[in-house]
Design a protein around this motif. Sequence first.
Motif, PDB file in Angstrom:
ATOM      1  N   PRO A   1       0.819  -1.219   0.000  1.00 35.77           N
ATOM      2  CA  PRO A   1       0.000   0.000   0.000  1.00 35.77           C
ATOM      3  C   PRO A   1       0.850   1.265   0.000  1.00 35.77           C
ATOM      4  CG  PRO A   1       0.070  -0.947   2.200  1.00 35.77           C
ATOM      5  CD  PRO A   1       0.772  -1.920   1.289  1.00 35.77           C
ATOM      6  N   VAL A   2       2.106   1.119   0.409  1.00 40.53           N
ATOM      7  CA  VAL A   2       3.034   2.249   0.463  1.00 40.53           C
ATOM      8  C   VAL A   2       4.450   1.697   0.362  1.00 40.53           C
ATOM      9  CG1 VAL A   2       3.141   2.190   2.986  1.00 40.53           C
ATOM     10  CG2 VAL A   2       3.712   4.300   1.785  1.00 40.53           C
ATOM     11  N   THR A   3       5.341   2.432  -0.296  1.00 42.49           N
ATOM     12  CA  THR A   3       6.749   2.030  -0.351  1.00 42.49           C
ATOM     13  C   THR A   3       7.612   3.183   0.145  1.00 42.49           C
ATOM     14  OG1 THR A   3       6.732   2.624  -2.717  1.00 42.49           O
ATOM     15  CG2 THR A   3       6.465   0.296  -2.157  1.00 42.49           C
ATOM     16  N   THR A   4       7.859   4.177  -0.693  1.00 40.39           N
ATOM     17  CA  THR A   4       8.715   5.296  -0.284  1.00 40.39           C
ATOM     18  C   THR A   4       7.940   6.608  -0.164  1.00 40.39           C
ATOM     19  OG1 THR A   4       9.283   5.709  -2.613  1.00 40.39           O
ATOM     20  CG2 THR A   4      10.736   4.245  -1.352  1.00 40.39           C
ATOM     21  N   GLU A   5       6.622   6.541  -0.280  1.00 34.81           N
ATOM     22  CA  GLU A   5       5.831   7.772  -0.255  1.00 34.81           C
ATOM     23  C   GLU A   5       5.759   8.403   1.132  1.00 34.81           C
ATOM     24  OE1 GLU A   5       4.239   4.913  -3.338  1.00 34.81           O
ATOM     25  OE2 GLU A   5       4.821   4.840  -1.232  1.00 34.81           O
ATOM     26  N   ILE A   6       5.947   7.583   2.168  1.00 33.21           N
ATOM     27  CA  ILE A   6       5.870   8.037   3.549  1.00 33.21           C
ATOM     28  C   ILE A   6       7.196   7.739   4.240  1.00 33.21           C
ATOM     29  CG2 ILE A   6       4.664   7.768   5.758  1.00 33.21           C
ATOM     30  CD1 ILE A   6       2.227   6.811   4.261  1.00 33.21           C
ATOM     31  N   PRO A   7       7.745   8.689   4.998  1.00 26.99           N
ATOM     32  CA  PRO A   7       8.993   8.419   5.733  1.00 26.99           C
ATOM     33  C   PRO A   7       8.815   7.243   6.685  1.00 26.99           C
ATOM     34  CG  PRO A   7       8.488  10.767   5.740  1.00 26.99           C
ATOM     35  CD  PRO A   7       7.289  10.076   5.173  1.00 26.99           C
ATOM     36  N   LEU A   8       9.896   6.457   6.868  1.00 27.65           N
ATOM     37  CA  LEU A   8       9.818   5.266   7.705  1.00 27.65           C
ATOM     38  C   LEU A   8       9.470   5.584   9.150  1.00 27.65           C
ATOM     39  CD1 LEU A   8      12.896   3.239   6.407  1.00 27.65           C
ATOM     40  CD2 LEU A   8      10.512   3.078   5.684  1.00 27.65           C
TER      41      LEU A   8
END
Length: 242
Positions: A65-72
């Motif tokens: 659902p998310v990869t790099t779009e949101i900071p870890l």
Amino acid sequence: MTKGTIFGLGLGPGEPDLMSVRADRLLRHARHIAYFRKAGKPGQARQIVAGMLAEGVVEYPMEYPVTTEIPLDDPAYNHALGPFYTACARHLAGLSDQGCDVVVLCEGDPFFYGSFMHLYARLRDTHPVQVVPAITGMSGAWTATGLPITWGDDVLTVLTGTLPEADLARHMADSDALVVMKIGRNIDKVRRALETAGRMDRAWLVEYATMPCQKVMRLAEVEGRITPYFSIVLVHGQGRRP
């Protein structure tokens, strides 16, 4: 009904010939396979096994659902991935409950920075799960440089480019040989950390190790290069030898 087994199948660094005999056998006889991929992409694991699957195999692509779009470090990252892994595990458990074996394709080794471990943690207490180990991507990368990664008593440290820059620099300065995984958009941070640690002059960049598009370069000679996620930075040890 006897539950089917869920196999975490290590595919190795990318070249199909480097897959283990056991992995090859399980893969070619699989009736159900599952693999992770980014939405809209074929998935690296699925591409590795192209042409190796039995006719009529049932595929279950698991799209992040998310990869790099949101900071870890953003709570939203885990809030998105937690339910995703739970849903994937539930689907695999359902197949197992029907008596079906399922092969989950894993790049590299399933227990080395792989997404499969999140499924394993959710399934191991309730369903038969077996892990098939494999050659890691880092092994393929240092072999591609044509240089041993460690000598004698060298200490090897494996880092991820997602770590804070100060932590990267500290670990880099304290170790003899280095492997840095998960490069991608972290490349500039990794460069700066290597400079701070005084290790830049011996750093190598390997992209897509063992794959047809493999590239091996001195990191200092490719400044400004946009690196893919499947990249590894190496610093070889220079320790004791006869």
